[in-house]
Design a protein around this motif. Sequence first.
Motif, PDB file in Angstrom:
ATOM      1  N   ASP A   9       0.802  -1.223   0.000  1.00  0.00           N
ATOM      2  CA  ASP A   9       0.000   0.000   0.000  1.00  0.00           C
ATOM      3  C   ASP A   9       0.833   1.269   0.000  1.00  0.00           C
ATOM      4  OD1 ASP A   9       0.998  -0.043   2.577  1.00  0.00           O
ATOM      5  OD2 ASP A   9      -0.968  -0.249   3.562  1.00  0.00           O
ATOM      6  N   GLY A  10       2.137   1.144  -0.223  1.00  0.00           N
ATOM      7  CA  GLY A  10       3.006   2.313  -0.296  1.00  0.00           C
ATOM      8  C   GLY A  10       4.410   1.897  -0.681  1.00  0.00           C
ATOM      9  N   PRO A  11       5.307   2.851  -0.883  1.00  0.00           N
ATOM     10  CA  PRO A  11       6.684   2.551  -1.285  1.00  0.00           C
ATOM     11  C   PRO A  11       7.453   1.824  -0.181  1.00  0.00           C
ATOM     12  CG  PRO A  11       6.137   4.855  -1.688  1.00  0.00           C
ATOM     13  CD  PRO A  11       5.051   4.307  -0.817  1.00  0.00           C
ATOM     14  N   SER A  12       8.471   1.092  -0.585  1.00  0.00           N
ATOM     15  CA  SER A  12       9.330   0.398   0.374  1.00  0.00           C
ATOM     16  C   SER A  12      10.703   0.201  -0.242  1.00  0.00           C
ATOM     17  CB  SER A  12       8.718  -0.944   0.790  1.00  0.00           C
ATOM     18  OG  SER A  12       8.536  -1.776  -0.345  1.00  0.00           O
ATOM     19  N   VAL A  13      11.608  -0.352   0.566  1.00  0.00           N
ATOM     20  CA  VAL A  13      12.984  -0.562   0.113  1.00  0.00           C
ATOM     21  C   VAL A  13      13.397  -2.000   0.413  1.00  0.00           C
ATOM     22  CG1 VAL A  13      15.400   0.160   0.355  1.00  0.00           C
ATOM     23  CG2 VAL A  13      13.560   1.864   0.534  1.00  0.00           C
ATOM     24  N   VAL A  14      14.021  -2.622  -0.568  1.00  0.00           N
ATOM     25  CA  VAL A  14      14.622  -3.937  -0.369  1.00  0.00           C
ATOM     26  C   VAL A  14      16.122  -3.720  -0.223  1.00  0.00           C
ATOM     27  CG1 VAL A  14      14.970  -6.242  -1.324  1.00  0.00           C
ATOM     28  CG2 VAL A  14      12.825  -5.036  -1.757  1.00  0.00           C
ATOM     29  N   ARG A  15      16.624  -3.928   0.991  1.00  0.00           N
ATOM     30  CA  ARG A  15      18.014  -3.615   1.318  1.00  0.00           C
ATOM     31  C   ARG A  15      18.915  -4.846   1.118  1.00  0.00           C
ATOM     32  NH1 ARG A  15      17.534   1.347   3.251  1.00  0.00           N
ATOM     33  NH2 ARG A  15      15.599   1.926   4.337  1.00  0.00           N
ATOM     34  N   ARG A  16      20.190  -4.571   0.814  1.00  0.00           N
ATOM     35  CA  ARG A  16      21.166  -5.611   0.478  1.00  0.00           C
ATOM     36  C   ARG A  16      20.601  -6.489  -0.640  1.00  0.00           C
ATOM     37  NH1 ARG A  16      23.428  -7.758   6.370  1.00  0.00           N
ATOM     38  NH2 ARG A  16      23.969  -5.708   7.212  1.00  0.00           N
ATOM     39  N   ALA A  17      20.076  -5.852  -1.641  1.00  0.00           N
ATOM     40  CA  ALA A  17      19.389  -6.559  -2.724  1.00  0.00           C
ATOM     41  C   ALA A  17      20.330  -7.487  -3.475  1.00  0.00           C
ATOM     42  CB  ALA A  17      18.777  -5.545  -3.692  1.00  0.00           C
ATOM     43  N   LEU A  18      19.804  -8.626  -3.871  1.00  0.00           N
ATOM     44  CA  LEU A  18      20.528  -9.544  -4.733  1.00  0.00           C
ATOM     45  C   LEU A  18      20.429  -9.061  -6.174  1.00  0.00           C
ATOM     46  CD1 LEU A  18      21.838 -12.283  -5.563  1.00  0.00           C
ATOM     47  CD2 LEU A  18      19.501 -13.199  -5.667  1.00  0.00           C
ATOM     48  N   ARG A  19      21.572  -8.853  -6.801  1.00  0.00           N
ATOM     49  CA  ARG A  19      21.601  -8.518  -8.222  1.00  0.00           C
ATOM     50  C   ARG A  19      22.007  -9.779  -8.978  1.00  0.00           C
ATOM     51  NH1 ARG A  19      21.775  -4.115 -11.354  1.00  0.00           N
ATOM     52  NH2 ARG A  19      21.751  -2.793  -9.508  1.00  0.00           N
ATOM     53  N   SER A  20      21.052 -10.427  -9.583  1.00  0.00           N
ATOM     54  CA  SER A  20      21.303 -11.651 -10.342  1.00  0.00           C
ATOM     55  C   SER A  20      20.300 -11.704 -11.480  1.00  0.00           C
ATOM     56  CB  SER A  20      21.142 -12.883  -9.445  1.00  0.00           C
ATOM     57  OG  SER A  20      19.764 -13.080  -9.137  1.00  0.00           O
ATOM     58  N   ARG A  21      20.444 -12.693 -12.351  1.00  0.00           N
ATOM     59  CA  ARG A  21      19.510 -12.760 -13.468  1.00  0.00           C
ATOM     60  C   ARG A  21      18.077 -12.928 -12.965  1.00  0.00           C
ATOM     61  NH1 ARG A  21      18.215 -17.047 -18.290  1.00  0.00           N
ATOM     62  NH2 ARG A  21      17.211 -15.521 -19.644  1.00  0.00           N
ATOM     63  N   ASP A  22      17.867 -13.803 -11.972  1.00  0.00           N
ATOM     64  CA  ASP A  22      16.505 -14.049 -11.493  1.00  0.00           C
ATOM     65  C   ASP A  22      15.876 -12.803 -10.883  1.00  0.00           C
ATOM     66  OD1 ASP A  22      16.755 -16.681 -12.287  1.00  0.00           O
ATOM     67  OD2 ASP A  22      15.991 -17.505 -10.404  1.00  0.00           O
ATOM     68  N   SER A  23      16.649 -12.068 -10.072  1.00  0.00           N
ATOM     69  CA  SER A  23      16.070 -10.895  -9.410  1.00  0.00           C
ATOM     70  C   SER A  23      15.831  -9.770 -10.408  1.00  0.00           C
ATOM     71  CB  SER A  23      16.962 -10.422  -8.257  1.00  0.00           C
ATOM     72  OG  SER A  23      18.253 -10.071  -8.716  1.00  0.00           O
ATOM     73  N   LEU A  24      16.700  -9.647 -11.394  1.00  0.00           N
ATOM     74  CA  LEU A  24      16.482  -8.614 -12.415  1.00  0.00           C
ATOM     75  C   LEU A  24      15.295  -8.964 -13.317  1.00  0.00           C
ATOM     76  CD1 LEU A  24      20.200  -7.850 -13.300  1.00  0.00           C
ATOM     77  CD2 LEU A  24      18.589  -6.296 -12.164  1.00  0.00           C
ATOM     78  N   LEU A  25      15.090 -10.260 -13.580  1.00  0.00           N
ATOM     79  CA  LEU A  25      13.893 -10.671 -14.322  1.00  0.00           C
ATOM     80  C   LEU A  25      12.629 -10.349 -13.534  1.00  0.00           C
ATOM     81  CD1 LEU A  25      15.110 -14.085 -15.766  1.00  0.00           C
ATOM     82  CD2 LEU A  25      14.343 -12.129 -17.129  1.00  0.00           C
ATOM     83  N   MET A  26      12.673 -10.569 -12.208  1.00  0.00           N
ATOM     84  CA  MET A  26      11.510 -10.241 -11.384  1.00  0.00           C
ATOM     85  C   MET A  26      11.263  -8.738 -11.396  1.00  0.00           C
ATOM     86  SD  MET A  26       8.997 -11.302  -9.539  1.00  0.00           S
ATOM     87  CE  MET A  26       9.281 -12.914  -8.772  1.00  0.00           C
ATOM     88  N   ALA A  27      12.316  -7.959 -11.235  1.00  0.00           N
ATOM     89  CA  ALA A  27      12.165  -6.500 -11.277  1.00  0.00           C
ATOM     90  C   ALA A  27      11.596  -6.060 -12.618  1.00  0.00           C
ATOM     91  CB  ALA A  27      13.515  -5.826 -11.011  1.00  0.00           C
ATOM     92  N   GLY A  28      12.071  -6.668 -13.698  1.00  0.00           N
ATOM     93  CA  GLY A  28      11.559  -6.330 -15.016  1.00  0.00           C
ATOM     94  C   GLY A  28      10.094  -6.690 -15.174  1.00  0.00           C
ATOM     95  N   ALA A  29       9.697  -7.849 -14.633  1.00  0.00           N
ATOM     96  CA  ALA A  29       8.295  -8.267 -14.726  1.00  0.00           C
ATOM     97  C   ALA A  29       7.384  -7.303 -13.975  1.00  0.00           C
ATOM     98  CB  ALA A  29       8.143  -9.678 -14.167  1.00  0.00           C
ATOM     99  N   LEU A  30       7.790  -6.901 -12.787  1.00  0.00           N
ATOM    100  CA  LEU A  30       6.962  -6.005 -11.975  1.00  0.00           C
ATOM    101  C   LEU A  30       6.936  -4.594 -12.568  1.00  0.00           C
ATOM    102  CD1 LEU A  30       8.069  -7.338  -8.484  1.00  0.00           C
ATOM    103  CD2 LEU A  30       5.929  -7.818  -9.696  1.00  0.00           C
ATOM    104  N   THR A  31       8.041  -4.179 -13.165  1.00  0.00           N
ATOM    105  CA  THR A  31       8.066  -2.893 -13.857  1.00  0.00           C
ATOM    106  C   THR A  31       7.092  -2.903 -15.029  1.00  0.00           C
ATOM    107  OG1 THR A  31      10.367  -2.489 -13.206  1.00  0.00           O
ATOM    108  CG2 THR A  31       9.528  -1.259 -15.092  1.00  0.00           C
ATOM    109  N   ALA A  32       7.044  -4.024 -15.749  1.00  0.00           N
ATOM    110  CA  ALA A  32       6.113  -4.144 -16.867  1.00  0.00           C
ATOM    111  C   ALA A  32       4.658  -4.046 -16.410  1.00  0.00           C
ATOM    112  CB  ALA A  32       6.341  -5.464 -17.598  1.00  0.00           C
ATOM    113  N   LEU A  33       4.400  -4.392 -15.147  1.00  0.00           N
ATOM    114  CA  LEU A  33       3.043  -4.309 -14.584  1.00  0.00           C
ATOM    115  C   LEU A  33       2.758  -2.960 -13.931  1.00  0.00           C
ATOM    116  CD1 LEU A  33       2.785  -7.885 -13.020  1.00  0.00           C
ATOM    117  CD2 LEU A  33       1.778  -7.083 -15.173  1.00  0.00           C
ATOM    118  N   GLY A  34       3.698  -2.017 -14.052  1.00  0.00           N
ATOM    119  CA  GLY A  34       3.457  -0.660 -13.565  1.00  0.00           C
ATOM    120  C   GLY A  34       4.150  -0.290 -12.279  1.00  0.00           C
TER     121      GLY A  34
END
Length: 421
Positions: A42-67
């Motif tokens: 219901d509002g903005p948040s932060v994911v700290r010590r984020a994993l930068r990998s193919r799977d996490s970037l694919l997830m970020a891309g999928a959610l970005t595509a959904l707005g």
Amino acid sequence: MTAPLEDPWPAPRARGAVDAVVTLPGSKSLMNRALILAALADGPSVVRRALRSRDSLLMAGALTALGASVDTDGEDWAVTPATFDRDASIDVGLAGTVMRFVPPVAAIGTGLVSFDGDPYMRQRPIGEILGALRALGAAVEGDALPFSLRGSGSVPGGVVTIDASGSSQFVSALLLAGARYDAGVDVRHDGKPVPSLPHIEMTIEMLREHGVSVDDAEPNRWVVAPGPVKAVDHVIEPDLSNAAPFLGLAAVSGGTVTVRDWPRRTTQPGDALRDLLERMGCSVTLTDDGLTVTGTGELTGIDADLHDVGELTPAVAALCALATTPSHLRGIAHIRGHETDRLTALATELGALGADVTEHPDGLSFRPASLHGATFHTYADHRMAHAGVIVGAAVDGVSVENVGTTSKTFTDFAPFWASLF
């Protein structure tokens, strides 16, 4: 820019005891759940010590595509919730969490959302989730990749019965989105035992951290009440399953490896490495600094039911192939549906290195044998690559095909691994 890796990649051989302290990337399982919940919040948040990998970037891309807005710069990723108001094309790559977790989320939107991924993903099971979404009121076209769904702005939700014996992700996928369905979800499992239950426990714990009501008092039933998903910042733990090759290196070399920041309490299945390695003859110590494993250079075989921690099988199997007494790994028929059929792949590749391995419907047996060098094929599976480098640390002449597949959860794994020798 990282230099291209030789393929097949000559796995480094430990010529003596390896002593190292390593800091691992974050947990893919925690990371992708945190991103899903942040997009639903219901509002903005932060994911700290984020994993930068193919799977996490694919997830970020999928959610970005959904707005959603996902700022992937830096160690902490700021997330603004998704608007779910647009058409989208989702690339799931080789990420089971993207293929399975995103469709139940996308169903609450108003757009036409299509899903596809790497060729092998078309073989991985998704039909249970798509059938469940239809039963819950979503409009879904297809029963395997590629598939699509058309949102109407809401999902009625309610009771749904599935067979989750193929993957715990079938349950987690529905639970993660369930609070945003009109009637929530009441997920009931009917079938053989659900594998990898710690991953469902992880999902439930994270949902509760977001203020979502989850009732899991009854076996094989999970009820998520409808309501808001509160915005919560998450700090991502190290990926304990990715610790397996590093701790295995201590075991096979007779050295000492410490994985920093190992949590005292966790829902990650990788925590089972502590018990498994101790049973195989290692010294295991957990302190505030991390988990330290010291090996003797000689491994004892084990009889272990890995049903709940199946993702550890490739690394554990590699250690069993090197053990001086017999081993039997069981309860893991479901890993035939992972990135590859891991039981057949492990039997084939370890056998090609000289291992005395027998494949069973739900596991593998090993008898002591002398191993030799050869090319170890990975089948585009990061955990298979982990098995290959473990054996390579103890056996001359092992080369690992497509070691770069480890970028799924650990960018630059190969040069990091080589730096320890």
